[in-house]
Design a protein around this motif. Structure first.
Motif, PDB file in Angstrom:
ATOM      1  N   MET A 188      -4.505  12.345  -5.324  1.00 18.68           N
ATOM      2  CA  MET A 188      -5.093  11.034  -5.596  1.00 18.68           C
ATOM      3  C   MET A 188      -4.775  10.040  -4.480  1.00 18.68           C
ATOM      4  N   LEU A 189      -3.543  10.056  -3.997  1.00 16.88           N
ATOM      5  CA  LEU A 189      -3.168   9.157  -2.902  1.00 16.88           C
ATOM      6  C   LEU A 189      -3.983   9.471  -1.657  1.00 16.88           C
ATOM      7  N   GLY A 190      -4.134  10.759  -1.346  1.00 14.85           N
ATOM      8  CA  GLY A 190      -4.903  11.154  -0.175  1.00 14.85           C
ATOM      9  C   GLY A 190      -6.377  10.849  -0.319  1.00 14.85           C
ATOM     10  N   ALA A 191      -6.935  11.099  -1.516  1.00 12.38           N
ATOM     11  CA  ALA A 191      -8.373  10.913  -1.726  1.00 12.38           C
ATOM     12  C   ALA A 191      -8.784   9.455  -1.607  1.00 12.38           C
ATOM     13  N   PHE A 192      -7.997   8.543  -2.173  1.00 11.12           N
ATOM     14  CA  PHE A 192      -8.394   7.132  -2.216  1.00 11.12           C
ATOM     15  C   PHE A 192      -7.895   6.314  -1.033  1.00 11.12           C
ATOM     16  N   PHE A 193      -6.767   6.695  -0.447  1.00  8.42           N
ATOM     17  CA  PHE A 193      -6.169   5.830   0.568  1.00  8.42           C
ATOM     18  C   PHE A 193      -6.167   6.403   1.974  1.00  8.42           C
ATOM     19  N   MET A 194      -6.345   7.716   2.131  1.00 11.19           N
ATOM     20  CA  MET A 194      -6.291   8.304   3.475  1.00 11.19           C
ATOM     21  C   MET A 194      -7.588   8.985   3.882  1.00 11.19           C
ATOM     22  N   ALA A 195      -8.237   9.675   2.954  1.00 11.29           N
ATOM     23  CA  ALA A 195      -9.527  10.285   3.281  1.00 11.29           C
ATOM     24  C   ALA A 195     -10.594   9.220   3.512  1.00 11.29           C
ATOM     25  N   THR A 196     -10.397   8.020   2.990  1.00 12.16           N
ATOM     26  CA  THR A 196     -11.376   6.936   3.120  1.00 12.16           C
ATOM     27  C   THR A 196     -11.177   6.084   4.366  1.00 12.16           C
ATOM     28  N   ASP A 197     -10.238   6.453   5.215  1.00 13.83           N
ATOM     29  CA  ASP A 197      -9.972   5.712   6.447  1.00 13.83           C
ATOM     30  C   ASP A 197     -11.267   5.532   7.249  1.00 13.83           C
ATOM     31  N   GLY A 250       5.369   7.726  -3.059  1.00 12.05           N
ATOM     32  CA  GLY A 250       4.152   7.094  -3.560  1.00 12.05           C
ATOM     33  C   GLY A 250       3.171   7.973  -4.299  1.00 12.05           C
ATOM     34  N   GLU A 251       3.487   9.267  -4.472  1.00 11.70           N
ATOM     35  CA  GLU A 251       2.486  10.158  -5.037  1.00 11.70           C
ATOM     36  C   GLU A 251       2.690  10.470  -6.518  1.00 11.70           C
ATOM     37  N   THR A 252       3.784  10.024  -7.115  1.00 12.64           N
ATOM     38  CA  THR A 252       4.144  10.530  -8.443  1.00 12.64           C
ATOM     39  C   THR A 252       3.313   9.931  -9.575  1.00 12.64           C
ATOM     40  N   SER A 253       2.942   8.669  -9.489  1.00  9.47           N
ATOM     41  CA  SER A 253       2.241   8.027 -10.603  1.00  9.47           C
ATOM     42  C   SER A 253       0.739   7.948 -10.352  1.00  9.47           C
ATOM     43  N   VAL A 254      -0.025   8.749 -11.075  1.00  7.24           N
ATOM     44  CA  VAL A 254      -1.477   8.715 -10.953  1.00  7.24           C
ATOM     45  C   VAL A 254      -2.016   7.352 -11.387  1.00  7.24           C
ATOM     46  N   ILE A 255      -1.426   6.796 -12.420  1.00  5.10           N
ATOM     47  CA  ILE A 255      -1.892   5.499 -12.919  1.00  5.10           C
ATOM     48  C   ILE A 255      -1.769   4.416 -11.843  1.00  5.10           C
ATOM     49  N   GLY A 276       2.572   2.292   8.420  1.00  8.20           N
ATOM     50  CA  GLY A 276       3.982   2.418   8.037  1.00  8.20           C
ATOM     51  C   GLY A 276       4.163   2.584   6.539  1.00  8.20           C
ATOM     52  N   LEU A 277       3.379   1.854   5.763  1.00 13.81           N
ATOM     53  CA  LEU A 277       3.483   1.941   4.310  1.00 13.81           C
ATOM     54  C   LEU A 277       3.000   3.297   3.809  1.00 13.81           C
ATOM     55  N   LEU A 278       1.876   3.772   4.346  1.00 13.02           N
ATOM     56  CA  LEU A 278       1.366   5.081   3.937  1.00 13.02           C
ATOM     57  C   LEU A 278       2.332   6.198   4.322  1.00 13.02           C
ATOM     58  N   LEU A 279       2.883   6.106   5.511  1.00  9.13           N
ATOM     59  CA  LEU A 279       3.845   7.125   5.935  1.00  9.13           C
ATOM     60  C   LEU A 279       5.036   7.166   4.996  1.00  9.13           C
ATOM     61  N   ALA A 280       5.567   5.996   4.652  1.00 11.11           N
ATOM     62  CA  ALA A 280       6.723   5.935   3.756  1.00 11.11           C
ATOM     63  C   ALA A 280       6.396   6.507   2.381  1.00 11.11           C
ATOM     64  N   LEU A 281       5.209   6.220   1.864  1.00 12.66           N
ATOM     65  CA  LEU A 281       4.829   6.719   0.550  1.00 12.66           C
ATOM     66  C   LEU A 281       4.648   8.229   0.533  1.00 12.66           C
ATOM     67  N   ASN A 282       4.542   8.838   1.717  1.00  9.45           N
ATOM     68  CA  ASN A 282       4.415  10.288   1.825  1.00  9.45           C
ATOM     69  C   ASN A 282       5.734  10.973   2.150  1.00  9.45           C
ATOM     70  N   LEU A 283       6.831  10.251   2.035  1.00 15.89           N
ATOM     71  CA  LEU A 283       8.151  10.818   2.325  1.00 15.89           C
ATOM     72  C   LEU A 283       8.939  11.042   1.042  1.00 15.89           C
ATOM     73  N   PRO A 284       9.728  12.118   0.976  1.00 15.00           N
ATOM     74  CA  PRO A 284      10.687  12.242  -0.125  1.00 15.00           C
ATOM     75  C   PRO A 284      11.766  11.178   0.009  1.00 15.00           C
ATOM     76  N   VAL A 285      12.284  10.697  -1.083  1.00 18.30           N
ATOM     77  CA  VAL A 285      13.275   9.630  -1.029  1.00 18.30           C
ATOM     78  C   VAL A 285      14.606  10.118  -0.459  1.00 18.30           C
ATOM     79  N   SER A 286      14.794  11.431  -0.390  1.00 20.42           N
ATOM     80  CA  SER A 286      16.068  11.994   0.065  1.00 20.42           C
ATOM     81  C   SER A 286      16.190  12.100   1.583  1.00 20.42           C
ATOM     82  N   VAL A 287      15.112  11.811   2.339  1.00 25.87           N
ATOM     83  CA  VAL A 287      15.173  12.016   3.789  1.00 25.87           C
ATOM     84  C   VAL A 287      16.130  11.023   4.435  1.00 25.87           C
ATOM     85  N   PRO A 288      16.761  11.402   5.558  1.00 29.88           N
ATOM     86  CA  PRO A 288      17.602  10.448   6.301  1.00 29.88           C
ATOM     87  C   PRO A 288      16.775   9.264   6.797  1.00 29.88           C
TER      88      PRO A 288
END
Length: 313
Positions: A239-248, A177-182, A82-94
């Motif tokens: 970066m989000l995909g490489a560290f948090f989703m590709a490593t599943d 969740g993708e905007t800040s590389v830091i 749920g957290l990963l899905l939310a971080l991959n959503l634009p904030v403008s979605v319904p």
């Protein structure tokens, strides 16, 4: 004696790690980009995150209750999805978008294939891709109170210049969740220090992407430079995909050689999608396609058993 001793064949491996501990560590690491997303986009981002997590947890609970299966929401895997899905959503979605995506991710991709450990692709990314295909206009609208205009990747695609420093710091449009590389890299450091992930997959993914994106950009006549490469690395969900989703654990190869091959495939596909595809981004589709190739990768990288053609040590 049979009640006191369990006899099994060797090897006997003991580990302190549990699924719940690993997943909880991932949640803690994801809080860094999540908190920055809330700071960057406001209260609406928090609401979307909470809706997405609640939907995933409730979907898993209701399914297991109806099917009379053991309740597994205590392992935190649904929270991570749920957290990963939310971080991959634009904030403008319904607000109904994370509900639809969460149900699809948990029910269709995870539970109908047997639950945790049986899904053939990353549930959060599968949910995002389902939403991208079904509700393209909503999922590609990044305009909000904080930012208007094109994302950095869209600007790069159009041949425009971008501010790399803003992309590293997170002062730019994009998903929650993708905007800040830091923030993402700091979260990844938590996983690395905790021993949850290593650099085989993300390292080979990012390095191969850098090589292929420069190669394909040159073949396409795009002017390449250190600034262009930095922008490609810092923008979008790489970066989000490489560290948090590709490593599943479930959807990556189990062999070390296979993990390197997997990372290179992801880098190749992401570069293909970004340079030659109609969309500016390509991380989600690259990882999903990579997940589908994992059985093939493992088939050719799994060591042969002794006596079955394997080499003698």
């Amino acid at each position: 004696m049979s009640d006191l001793r369990n006899v099994s064949s060797n090897p006997h491996i003991r580990a302190k790690d549990t699924t719940s501990r690993i997943m909880l560590t991932v949640v803690i690491a994801l809080l860094l980009p999540a908190f920055f997303g809330i700071y960057n986009f406001g209260f609406r981002a928090l609401v979307l995150i909470l809706i997405s997590i609640a939907t995933c947890v409730l979907t898993e609970y209701i399914y297991e209750k109806l099917m009379k299966k053991p309740i597994t929401i205590g392992d935190f895997s649904a929270v991570v999805t749920g957290l990963l899905l939310a971080l991959n959503l634009p904030v403008s979605v319904p607000f109904w978008i994370p509900v639809v995506g969460g149900v699809f991710a948990i029910l269709v991709v995870k539970m109908l294939f047997g639950g945790l450990g049986q899904n053939f692709m990353n549930p959060a990314l599968a949910g995002r891709c389902f939403l991208l295909i079904s509700f393209t206009s909503l999922m590609t609208n990044f305009n909000c109170d904080a930012y208007t205009g094109a994302t950095p990747l869209a600007s790069l695609k159009a041949g425009e210049s971008v501010n790399v420093l803003n992309m590293i710091l997170g002062r730019t449009a994009g998903t929650i969740g993708e905007t800040s590389v830091i923030a993402i890299v700091l979260g990844a450091c938590v996983l690395i220090v905790a021993g949850v992930i290593d650099l085989r997959v993300p390292g080979s993914y990012i390095a191969s992407f850098a090589v292929f994106v420069l190669l394909f950009a040159a073949l396409s006549g795009i002017a390449i430079s250190p600034a262009y490469l930095s922008a490609q690395l810092a923008s979008g969900g790489l970066m989000l995909g490489a560290f948090f989703m590709a490593t599943d654990y479930v959807t990556r190869p189990v062999t070390k050689k296979g993990q390197y091959i997997y990372g290179v495939i992801l880098g190749f596909l992401t570069a293909i999608f970004r340079i030659f595809g109609a969309s500016a981004e390509g991380v989600s589709y690259a990882i999903i396609l990579g997940n589908l190739l994992v059985p093939l990768i493992e088939r050719y990288t799994m060591p042969k058993a002794f006596g079955k053609g394997g080499e003698r040590s």
